[in-house]
Scaffold this motif. Structure first.
Motif, PDB file in Angstrom:
ATOM      1  N   GLY A  76     -29.309  15.820  58.704  1.00  0.00           N
ATOM      2  CA  GLY A  76     -28.559  15.685  57.455  1.00  0.00           C
ATOM      3  C   GLY A  76     -27.088  16.007  57.626  1.00  0.00           C
ATOM      4  N   SER A  80     -24.215  13.370  56.945  1.00  0.00           N
ATOM      5  CA  SER A  80     -23.259  13.653  55.874  1.00  0.00           C
ATOM      6  C   SER A  80     -21.809  13.523  56.339  1.00  0.00           C
ATOM      7  N   THR A  83     -20.824  10.138  55.282  1.00  0.00           N
ATOM      8  CA  THR A  83     -21.041   9.815  53.874  1.00  0.00           C
ATOM      9  C   THR A  83     -19.742  10.014  53.111  1.00  0.00           C
ATOM     10  N   SER A  87     -21.531  12.468  47.411  1.00  0.00           N
ATOM     11  CA  SER A  87     -22.982  12.369  47.603  1.00  0.00           C
ATOM     12  C   SER A  87     -23.448  12.912  48.952  1.00  0.00           C
ATOM     13  N   TRP A  88     -22.569  13.553  49.700  1.00  0.00           N
ATOM     14  CA  TRP A  88     -22.958  14.097  51.012  1.00  0.00           C
ATOM     15  C   TRP A  88     -24.071  15.120  50.887  1.00  0.00           C
ATOM     16  N   TRP A  89     -24.031  15.914  49.808  1.00  0.00           N
ATOM     17  CA  TRP A  89     -25.059  16.953  49.647  1.00  0.00           C
ATOM     18  C   TRP A  89     -26.425  16.334  49.376  1.00  0.00           C
ATOM     19  N   VAL A  91     -27.520  13.525  50.643  1.00  0.00           N
ATOM     20  CA  VAL A  91     -27.996  13.093  51.962  1.00  0.00           C
ATOM     21  C   VAL A  91     -28.565  14.295  52.720  1.00  0.00           C
ATOM     22  N   LEU A  92     -27.860  15.410  52.645  1.00  0.00           N
ATOM     23  CA  LEU A  92     -28.296  16.633  53.330  1.00  0.00           C
ATOM     24  C   LEU A  92     -29.641  17.118  52.780  1.00  0.00           C
TER      25      LEU A  92
END
Length: 158
Positions: A76, A80, A83, A87-89, A91-92
């Motif tokens: 993740g 990220s 990303t 929205s990176w979190w 994905v994580l």
């Protein structure tokens, strides 16, 4: 019996446990002895397996979930990086959850497939009956003298 050559290793001291042998080498190092020419040699080595507890399918699944979660966190974090936006979190979190689920599945199914052949967890270690400090023959007298001082100093301080 032949006399050892200057480079053949000679045992100058023996100890019943590894930490004491390690302290002896540390003492030699602190006193300027060339420790790059020292070896700690364990003799009469045996494998010891300490049993920690019972392993059930549930415990195997939990261990797999934990391991999968760590792997998911790693993946993740890598994903990220690429990303964009906020929205990176997501994905994580998704990667961690997927890792937990698959880790639990693999852990539980893997243990169930053994059909009870190994229903316990354990830790293996090698233990020696004795640990010897070996040095090249040309340094043996100096090492013995320093280790004798170490023993004498330890007896004086206690």
């Amino acid at each position: 019996m032949t006399e050892p050559t200057a480079t053949q290793p000679v045992t100058v001291a023996t100890y019943t446990d590894y930490p004491t042998a390690q302290r002896a080498v540390d003492y030699l190092s602190d006193n300027g002895f060339p420790v790059d020419r020292v070896s700690i040699v364990g003799t009469n080595v045996r494998l010891v397996e300490n049993v920690l507890g019972r392993l059930t399918t549930g415990r195997a699944a939990a261990a797999g979930a934990l391991s999968g979660g760590w792997f998911g966190l790693f993946v993740g974090l890598l994903l990220s990086i690429f990303t964009t936006g906020s929205s990176w979190w997501a994905v994580l979190v998704a990667a961690v959850l997927i890792g937990v689920v698959w880790g639990a599945i693999f852990g539980g199914v893997g243990h169930a497939m053994t059909r009870g052949q190994r229903d316990f967890t354990s830790v293996k270690s090698l233990e020696a009956a004795e640990y010897g400090i070996s040095v090249p023959a040309d340094l043996a007298d100096e090492a013995r003298a320093q280790l004798t001082r170490m023993t004498w100093n330890a007896s004086q301080s206690s």
